[in-house]
Design a protein around this motif. Sequence first.
Motif, short mmCIF file in Angstrom:
data_model
loop_
_atom_site.label_atom_id
_atom_site.label_comp_id
_atom_site.label_asym_id
_atom_site.label_seq_id
_atom_site.Cartn_x
_atom_site.Cartn_y
_atom_site.Cartn_z
N GLN A 157 0.93 -1.12 0.00
CA GLN A 157 -0.01 0.23 0.10
C GLN A 157 0.80 1.16 -0.14
O GLN A 157 0.71 2.17 -0.68
CB GLN A 157 -0.99 0.12 1.30
CG GLN A 157 -2.02 -0.89 1.02
CD GLN A 157 -2.87 -0.96 2.38
OE1 GLN A 157 -2.45 -0.54 3.38
NE2 GLN A 157 -3.92 -1.91 2.31
N GLN B 238 3.88 1.37 -1.20
CA GLN B 238 4.63 1.53 -2.37
C GLN B 238 3.65 1.98 -3.54
O GLN B 238 3.95 2.78 -4.23
CB GLN B 238 5.08 0.28 -2.82
CG GLN B 238 6.39 -0.28 -2.02
CD GLN B 238 6.59 -1.67 -2.72
OE1 GLN B 238 6.29 -1.97 -3.62
NE2 GLN B 238 7.47 -2.23 -1.78
N GLN B 239 2.63 1.72 -3.42
CA GLN B 239 1.25 2.19 -4.39
C GLN B 239 1.10 3.55 -4.02
O GLN B 239 0.81 4.35 -5.01
CB GLN B 239 -0.05 1.20 -4.26
CG GLN B 239 -1.18 1.73 -5.18
CD GLN B 239 -0.87 1.37 -6.67
OE1 GLN B 239 -0.29 0.29 -6.89
NE2 GLN B 239 -1.11 2.29 -7.62
N LYS B 240 1.06 3.99 -2.96
CA LYS B 240 0.69 5.39 -2.33
C LYS B 240 2.03 6.35 -3.16
O LYS B 240 1.83 7.28 -3.57
CB LYS B 240 0.64 5.70 -1.04
CG LYS B 240 0.39 7.05 -0.66
CD LYS B 240 0.09 7.15 1.03
CE LYS B 240 -0.02 8.61 1.17
NZ LYS B 240 -0.10 8.80 2.82
N THR C 66 3.86 5.57 -5.46
CA THR C 66 3.81 5.55 -7.16
C THR C 66 2.68 6.61 -7.61
O THR C 66 2.77 7.33 -8.52
CB THR C 66 3.60 4.08 -7.50
OG1 THR C 66 4.65 3.24 -6.93
CG2 THR C 66 3.30 4.23 -9.05
N ASP C 67 1.58 6.63 -6.78
CA ASP C 67 0.54 7.38 -7.21
C ASP C 67 0.80 8.77 -7.18
O ASP C 67 0.66 9.93 -8.13
CB ASP C 67 -0.90 6.97 -6.54
CG ASP C 67 -1.56 5.80 -6.56
OD1 ASP C 67 -1.22 5.32 -7.70
OD2 ASP C 67 -2.01 5.28 -5.65
#
Length: 398
Positions: free
Chosen positions: A175, A177-179, A181-182
Amino acid sequence: MNRFEYIESRLFPNEIYIRRDMGVHLYDGDIKTNFENGELILTSHRILWGRPGDISRGYTCLSLSLHHIIFFEEEASSSFSFGLSKKIILHLSEAITDKMPGPLDNSLYNYIKLSFKEGLDSNFIVQLSDTIIRRTWELTPIMPMKQSDSNIGNVKPIPQIKTRTGIIGIERSLQEQQKATDESISMAFQDLKKLMEMAKDMVSVSKTISAKIRERQGDITEDETVRFKSYLMSLGIDDPVTRDAYKNSNEYFKQLAKQLADILEEPVKEVGGMMTLTDVYCRVNRARGLELLSPEDLLNASRQLAPLNLPIVLRVFDSGVMVLQIRSHDDNTIVDVIANLIHEKGSLTAEELAQSEGISVLLARERLLVTEKNGKACRDDTIEVLRFYPNLFLEKDD
């Protein structure tokens, strides 16, 4: 393993922390050692290995200077190694005699292996390679520190990281990492939006300058006119036709076709009166700058060239190849030229014709096929190449 030294897990002055990896096993050559499931720290000067948590607490760890590494490689996986951890092989130089004590005094091997139980991160290879190439230890060398001098205050603690275990820890890590990236993508689109806004301003300014140049309004001298024109040419902006300037697609394609004819008539003549649509696409978009055309818009505009009676038209060969050609182009003239070339050379391939005439191989092949279609050439199609010869049936028997 006799290149490793026991040392307190602190960073020396001028030493830079790079990355941390968990669950790393050490091998002395091909022999697995008792140094298992530890944390590995890569710095600008060394590789440190310690038990989980020991390095962050400043306890004693293993230290390997990067100047020992001659080269490294990833161990090739066999067909039976499914599910096994990935390994990196570090090939090392000879051990020095005056090093600090370590886990082994002697070793039969000139290489060690790092086994990553939790999987090898591809970034580790990139960062290790980059660190070795930089060779920071040669630019800012560090002096080996004795154990008794470890608390003199000029060393830095190694940064701590938060660790999580289990499924929940993995999910939270993903999560985060995704944040991240976003956020990076959002910032990139914000920068792109600003760039497009600036581009619109540049186009607006260029249109104003172009209008003043055409209408000779205001206090614009002859020298300023020449200077403005040179600026516009260097920017690559010349009032490109855009879809949002017209109410319907039909009118947009007509105006775009007229602009294509204006900018392509001379270039098409220079390359022999014919240019492939792929070359047209590259040339037009390079001239339009930021106002790029889609392939569909270019094709639709090209189909309007003939109905508008413009000096260039779209042509589709039997093979499906599309070109823009000068309206006055005469196939019979081209066929006669190609036939004479074949007679002079004895035979021709598309590559030879392209080199001789300075055109693309694709276009050269189409011209040879048209010559054959008109009965002025015969082909010899082999596994090596398609070659065209003079049609001797047209010649009279002596």
